[in-house]
Motif scaffolding. Structure first.
Motif, PDB file in Angstrom:
ATOM      1  N   ASP A   1      -3.239  -3.476   4.014  1.00  0.00           N
ATOM      2  CA  ASP A   1      -3.481  -2.196   4.665  1.00  0.00           C
ATOM      3  C   ASP A   1      -2.404  -2.022   5.728  1.00  0.00           C
TER       4      ASP A   1
ATOM      5  N   ASP B   1      -0.602   3.943   8.628  1.00  0.00           N
ATOM      6  CA  ASP B   1       0.247   5.133   8.520  1.00  0.00           C
ATOM      7  C   ASP B   1       1.642   4.840   7.969  1.00  0.00           C
TER       8      ASP B   1
ATOM      9  N   ALA C   1       2.840   6.191   4.506  1.00  0.00           N
ATOM     10  CA  ALA C   1       3.353   7.556   4.321  1.00  0.00           C
ATOM     11  C   ALA C   1       4.858   7.557   4.047  1.00  0.00           C
TER      12      ALA C   1
ATOM     13  N   ASP D   1       1.506   7.047  -3.618  1.00  0.00           N
ATOM     14  CA  ASP D   1       0.316   7.894  -3.735  1.00  0.00           C
ATOM     15  C   ASP D   1      -0.053   8.391  -2.338  1.00  0.00           C
ATOM     16  N   PRO D   2       0.025   9.704  -2.111  1.00  0.00           N
ATOM     17  CA  PRO D   2      -0.322  10.217  -0.778  1.00  0.00           C
ATOM     18  C   PRO D   2      -1.776   9.955  -0.398  1.00  0.00           C
ATOM     19  N   ASN D   3      -2.624   9.601  -1.371  1.00  0.00           N
ATOM     20  CA  ASN D   3      -4.040   9.337  -1.104  1.00  0.00           C
ATOM     21  C   ASN D   3      -4.367   7.843  -1.091  1.00  0.00           C
ATOM     22  N   ASN D   4      -3.358   6.993  -0.849  1.00  0.00           N
ATOM     23  CA  ASN D   4      -3.579   5.546  -0.941  1.00  0.00           C
ATOM     24  C   ASN D   4      -4.326   4.957   0.252  1.00  0.00           C
ATOM     25  N   GLN D   5      -4.628   5.744   1.246  1.00  0.00           N
ATOM     26  CA  GLN D   5      -5.377   5.305   2.424  1.00  0.00           C
ATOM     27  C   GLN D   5      -4.710   4.121   3.122  1.00  0.00           C
TER      28      GLN D   5
END
Length: 166
Positions: free
Chosen positions: A51, A54, A57, A85-89
């Motif tokens: 993880d 930010d 991005a 993937d812009p939604n990869n958290q």
């Protein structure tokens, strides 16, 4: 003999003039990140999900990489294996071959362990330069953990495999 000495002397001067001093740019800024999972896929090969928050991005093309270090150890350079993937958290996948100081340390971590990561680096694969209509066949080669950036590229869909004849 004097001519030979002059020739050698001139050659030595030319050699000295070719020395290039290169600056490596600004120092890399590392940010704290957490290991989400570490799964052993094969002998000395681990799938590690981190993880990075930010910093994810900044990941826009397969073939980009990050530096990761464990504790105060030397950082390693690791290609990102998950597709952009812009939604990869904030989660990025790395395939780690447990060979070398940084890779062995990273492969030995459990979920929840803290690591330090650089911003996403590199330009990635310039797939826009190989449009499907002009290049119906694209061959990609990799071995071992070198498959990481290839995996990311294929899974991203940027190769437009459905538009290629082979």
């Amino acid at each position: 003999q004097a001519r030979q000495q002059h020739s050698l002397s001139s050659q030595a001067k030319r050699t000295r003039q070719l020395i290039v001093r290169a600056g490596w740019g600004d120092p890399v800024v590392f940010t704290a990140a957490k290991v989400v999972s570490n799964v052993k896929d094969a002998e000395k090969l681990h799938q590690v999900v981190v993880d990075v928050g930010d910093l994810a991005a900044g990941y826009s093309k397969g073939g980009q990489f990050m530096q990761i270090k464990v504790g105060e150890g030397k950082p390693g350079f690791f290609a990102i294996a998950s597709p952009p993937d812009p939604n990869n958290q904030g989660l990025l996948e790395f395939l780690i071959k447990a060979q070398g100081e940084a890779a062995e340390a990273l492969a030995g971590l459990e979920a929840g362990a803290e690591v330090s990561v650089s911003p996403v680096m590199g330009k990635g694969f310039p797939v826009d330069q190989i449009p499907a209509d002009a290049h119906p066949t694209v061959l990609l080669f990799a071995t071992g953990s070198g498959i990481s950036p290839i995996k990311a590229l294929i899974e991203s869909g940027d190769l437009e495999a459905d538009k290629r004849s082979d």
